[in-house]
Design an enzyme around this catalytic site. Structure first.
Site, PDB file in Angstrom:
ATOM      1  N   CYS A 137       5.190  -7.361   7.625  1.00 10.96           N
ATOM      2  CA  CYS A 137       6.157  -6.918   8.629  1.00 10.96           C
ATOM      3  C   CYS A 137       6.333  -8.016   9.664  1.00 10.96           C
ATOM      4  O   CYS A 137       5.387  -8.722   9.987  1.00 10.96           O
ATOM      5  CB  CYS A 137       5.652  -5.645   9.307  1.00 10.96           C
ATOM      6  SG  CYS A 137       6.854  -4.932  10.456  1.00 10.96           S
ATOM      7  N   GLU A 161       0.808  -1.219   0.000  1.00  9.18           N
ATOM      8  CA  GLU A 161       0.000   0.000   0.000  1.00  9.18           C
ATOM      9  C   GLU A 161       0.840   1.266   0.000  1.00  9.18           C
ATOM     10  O   GLU A 161       1.935   1.296   0.559  1.00  9.18           O
ATOM     11  CB  GLU A 161      -0.873   0.005   1.262  1.00  9.18           C
ATOM     12  CG  GLU A 161      -1.820  -1.161   1.316  1.00  9.18           C
ATOM     13  CD  GLU A 161      -2.664  -1.197   2.579  1.00  9.18           C
ATOM     14  OE1 GLU A 161      -3.188  -2.262   2.899  1.00  9.18           O
ATOM     15  OE2 GLU A 161      -2.785  -0.146   3.243  1.00  9.18           O
ATOM     16  N   CYS A 173       3.329   8.277   1.238  1.00 11.89           N
ATOM     17  CA  CYS A 173       3.743   7.322   2.254  1.00 11.89           C
ATOM     18  C   CYS A 173       3.929   5.980   1.546  1.00 11.89           C
ATOM     19  O   CYS A 173       2.983   5.465   0.955  1.00 11.89           O
ATOM     20  CB  CYS A 173       2.630   7.246   3.301  1.00 11.89           C
ATOM     21  SG  CYS A 173       2.838   5.955   4.506  1.00 11.89           S
ATOM     22  N   CYS A 192      -1.319  -2.884  14.992  1.00 13.39           N
ATOM     23  CA  CYS A 192      -1.038  -2.567  13.586  1.00 13.39           C
ATOM     24  C   CYS A 192      -1.565  -3.642  12.642  1.00 13.39           C
ATOM     25  O   CYS A 192      -1.268  -4.828  12.806  1.00 13.39           O
ATOM     26  CB  CYS A 192       0.465  -2.400  13.414  1.00 13.39           C
ATOM     27  SG  CYS A 192       0.978  -2.209  11.701  1.00 13.39           S
ATOM     28  N   CYS A 200       3.593  -5.602  16.030  1.00 16.18           N
ATOM     29  CA  CYS A 200       2.949  -4.646  16.951  1.00 16.18           C
ATOM     30  C   CYS A 200       1.448  -4.948  17.003  1.00 16.18           C
ATOM     31  O   CYS A 200       0.824  -5.147  15.952  1.00 16.18           O
ATOM     32  CB  CYS A 200       3.188  -3.209  16.504  1.00 16.18           C
ATOM     33  SG  CYS A 200       4.937  -2.827  16.329  1.00 16.18           S
ATOM     34  N   CYS A 235      -1.923   2.242   6.891  1.00 17.51           N
ATOM     35  CA  CYS A 235      -1.467   1.152   6.035  1.00 17.51           C
ATOM     36  C   CYS A 235      -1.691  -0.232   6.630  1.00 17.51           C
ATOM     37  O   CYS A 235      -1.673  -0.416   7.824  1.00 17.51           O
ATOM     38  CB  CYS A 235      -0.005   1.357   5.696  1.00 17.51           C
ATOM     39  SG  CYS A 235       0.159   2.502   4.337  1.00 17.51           S
TER      40      CYS A 235
HETATM   41  N1  SAH Z   1       7.414   0.020  10.775  1.00 20.79           N
HETATM   42  C1  SAH Z   1       7.567   1.419  10.869  1.00 20.79           C
HETATM   43  C2  SAH Z   1       6.883   2.191   9.762  1.00 20.79           C
HETATM   44  C3  SAH Z   1       5.558   1.690   9.304  1.00 20.79           C
HETATM   45  S1  SAH Z   1       4.242   1.825  10.478  1.00 20.79           S
HETATM   46  C4  SAH Z   1       7.123   1.923  12.221  1.00 20.79           C
HETATM   47  O1  SAH Z   1       6.544   1.159  12.976  1.00 20.79           O
HETATM   48  O2  SAH Z   1       7.406   3.081  12.521  1.00 20.79           O
HETATM   49  C5  SAH Z   1       3.824   3.541  10.289  1.00 20.79           C
HETATM   50  C6  SAH Z   1       3.240   4.186  11.525  1.00 20.79           C
HETATM   51  O3  SAH Z   1       1.873   3.816  11.699  1.00 20.79           O
HETATM   52  C7  SAH Z   1       3.948   3.835  12.804  1.00 20.79           C
HETATM   53  O4  SAH Z   1       4.148   4.973  13.604  1.00 20.79           O
HETATM   54  C8  SAH Z   1       2.981   2.895  13.443  1.00 20.79           C
HETATM   55  O5  SAH Z   1       3.200   2.765  14.802  1.00 20.79           O
HETATM   56  C9  SAH Z   1       1.667   3.516  13.069  1.00 20.79           C
HETATM   57  N2  SAH Z   1       0.503   2.670  13.213  1.00 20.79           N
HETATM   58  C10 SAH Z   1       0.398   1.350  12.966  1.00 20.79           C
HETATM   59  N3  SAH Z   1      -0.848   0.921  13.233  1.00 20.79           N
HETATM   60  C11 SAH Z   1      -1.557   1.987  13.635  1.00 20.79           C
HETATM   61  C12 SAH Z   1      -2.910   2.180  14.058  1.00 20.79           C
HETATM   62  N4  SAH Z   1      -3.771   1.172  14.113  1.00 20.79           N
HETATM   63  N5  SAH Z   1      -3.267   3.425  14.413  1.00 20.79           N
HETATM   64  C13 SAH Z   1      -2.398   4.459  14.363  1.00 20.79           C
HETATM   65  N6  SAH Z   1      -1.125   4.343  13.975  1.00 20.79           N
HETATM   66  C14 SAH Z   1      -0.705   3.113  13.632  1.00 20.79           C
HETATM   67 FE1  SF4 Z   2       5.651  -3.315  11.610  1.00 20.26          FE
HETATM   68 FE2  SF4 Z   2       3.315  -2.180  12.015  1.00 20.26          FE
HETATM   69 FE3  SF4 Z   2       5.027  -2.424  14.033  1.00 20.26          FE
HETATM   70 FE4  SF4 Z   2       5.540  -0.681  12.026  1.00 20.26          FE
HETATM   71  S1  SF4 Z   2       3.840  -0.585  13.488  1.00 20.26           S
HETATM   72  S2  SF4 Z   2       6.939  -2.162  12.988  1.00 20.26           S
HETATM   73  S3  SF4 Z   2       4.651  -1.816  10.312  1.00 20.26           S
HETATM   74  S4  SF4 Z   2       4.039  -4.115  12.938  1.00 20.26           S
END
Ligand code: SAH
Ligand code: SF4
Length: 345
Positions: free
Chosen positions: A111, A91, A104, A118, A115, A332
């Site tokens: 990944c 995406e 973006c 996410c 997390c 994303c």
């Molecule tokens: N892996 C990297 C970049 C991709 S994630 C990282 O974790 O920074 C991009 C951003 O979206 C990160 O700050 C992540 O914590 C945030 N993110 C992921 N899921 C989310 C959600 N459900 N609501 C808000 N932010 C989210």
């Molecule tokens: Fe991976 Fe999502 Fe965690 Fe970023 S926020 S490191 S994309 S699992």
């Protein structure tokens, strides 16, 4: 094995062609065509047939084809699901700001970091993207929307520092004159906090903005949602951020997704202010996007305001991020997840 021509530096392309007996300027011509976004060597009009033949036998041009495209009714934010050569989908989101367009992009299909809030993390990992596949997302979007993109954030699917070499190569290529010429100062790399790689990136002294997904001010809270914290706890992460600032002179920004009753109390805000008081930085607060399969809810507006107030009183600048494209699931990982559910790859 065919060479990924868009992942080569101009000097490498020159060498490749020189080894076949072609003059240097041919590499420049080929790279101009690539910059124009051609997807086959036959489109390279001023390249002699024998050279085109050689390129076809030895190289390929990577693509990001539009599989799905959603446009927000509210603010024109465009979200793409791109299909890569092997069918994997990633995406990208294009946003319009006063000063121009920002994209973006994804750095991995999926990944590994897991997390819990996410959508990408919940969907598992498929593979790293090549430098050219990261680049192609920008090229396809620019061509499709007939715009020039001025800012790039590596904040789509995947953890950029877990695909370090390809991401660094992408940064060098995208900022070069023969490619898209997007200045490194206009690029932000977002990471969940892979500490040794933050040092490695800092030592490259590229003026890229580092954005750290912090989401909690202490180890107990952070380890609950971000497994990476068990390997690289908060103190180590902050030390690496200080090093990044000292080495690159770029102010680090911190992402903080506000999750109701998980990390949004007044105590959390105070602890965050204490933690970050050691360095110049900026905090982006994002009301968490609810993701299927989780019970997380976004913090109330009242909590958001109280949180910002506590931070600012203690001298930490913070903004609640404008949620762009809220009607198209612009965060994303959600679109790919849906596509997979519907039977896509
Ligand atoms: N892996 C990297 C970049 C991709 S994630 C990282 O974790 O920074 C991009 C951003 O979206 C990160 O700050 C992540 O914590 C945030 N993110 C992921 N899921 C989310 C959600 N459900 N609501 C808000 N932010 C989210
Ligand atoms: Fe991976 Fe999502 Fe965690 Fe970023 S926020 S490191 S994309 S699992």
């Amino acid at each position: 094995m065919l060479k990924d021509i868009k992942s080569l530096y101009l000097s490498e392309l020159e060498k490749l062609l020189a080894d076949e007996g072609y003059p240097k300027f041919r590499a420049g011509q080929v790279s101009l065509w690539l910059k124009k976004g051609v997807t086959s060597f036959d489109e390279m009009g001023n390249i002699p047939k024998d050279l085109r033949g050689y390129l076809k036998r030895s190289c390929y041009i990577s693509v990001a084809n539009i599989e799905k495209k959603l446009i927000s009714m509210y603010d024109g934010t465009v979200k793409y699901l791109f299909r890569l050569s092997d069918g994997e989908c990633v995406e990208s989101v294009v946003m319009k700001y006063i000063h121009g367009y920002s994209i973006c992009v994804s750095t991995q299909a999926g990944c590994k970091m897991g997390c819990s809030f996410c959508a990408t993390g919940r969907g598992g990992f498929a593979r790293n993207l090549t430098p050219s596949e990261i680049l192609s997302q920008i090229e396809t979007a620019q061509k499709d929307l007939n715009i020039r993109i001025s800012n790039v954030v590596l904040m789509g699917m995947g953890e950029p520092l877990d695909n370090f070499d390809n991401v660094v190569r992408f940064l060098k290529i995208v900022s070069s004159e023969e490619s898209l010429n997007i200045g490194l100062r206009h690029i932000t790399l977002s990471t969940c906090g892979i500490v040794p790689k933050i040092y490695e990136l800092a030592d490259l002294k590229m003026p890229v903005t580092l954005s750290v997904s912090l989401h909690a001010p202490d180890n107990e809270t952070r380890s609950k949602t971000m497994p990476i914290n068990r390997k690289y706890p908060v103190e180590q992460l902050i030390k690496a951020c200080i090093y990044y600032f000292n080495t690159t002179k770029r102010r680090v920004s911190f992402e903080y997704a506000m999750i109701e009753d998980v990390n949004d109390s007044a105590e959390n805000a105070k602890a965050l202010a204490n933690l970050l008081s050691v360095m110049p930085c900026h905090v982006n607060l994002i009301p968490v996007n609810s993701v299927k399969g989780t019970l997380y809810r976004k913090s109330s507006v009242k909590r958001q305001k109280a949180f910002v107030e506590i931070l600012e009183k203690r001298g930490i600048t913070a903004t609640v991020r404008r949620t762009l494209g809220s009607d198209i699931n612009a965060s994303c990982g959600q679109l790919r997840g849906k596509h997979k559910e519907e039977g896509g790859k």
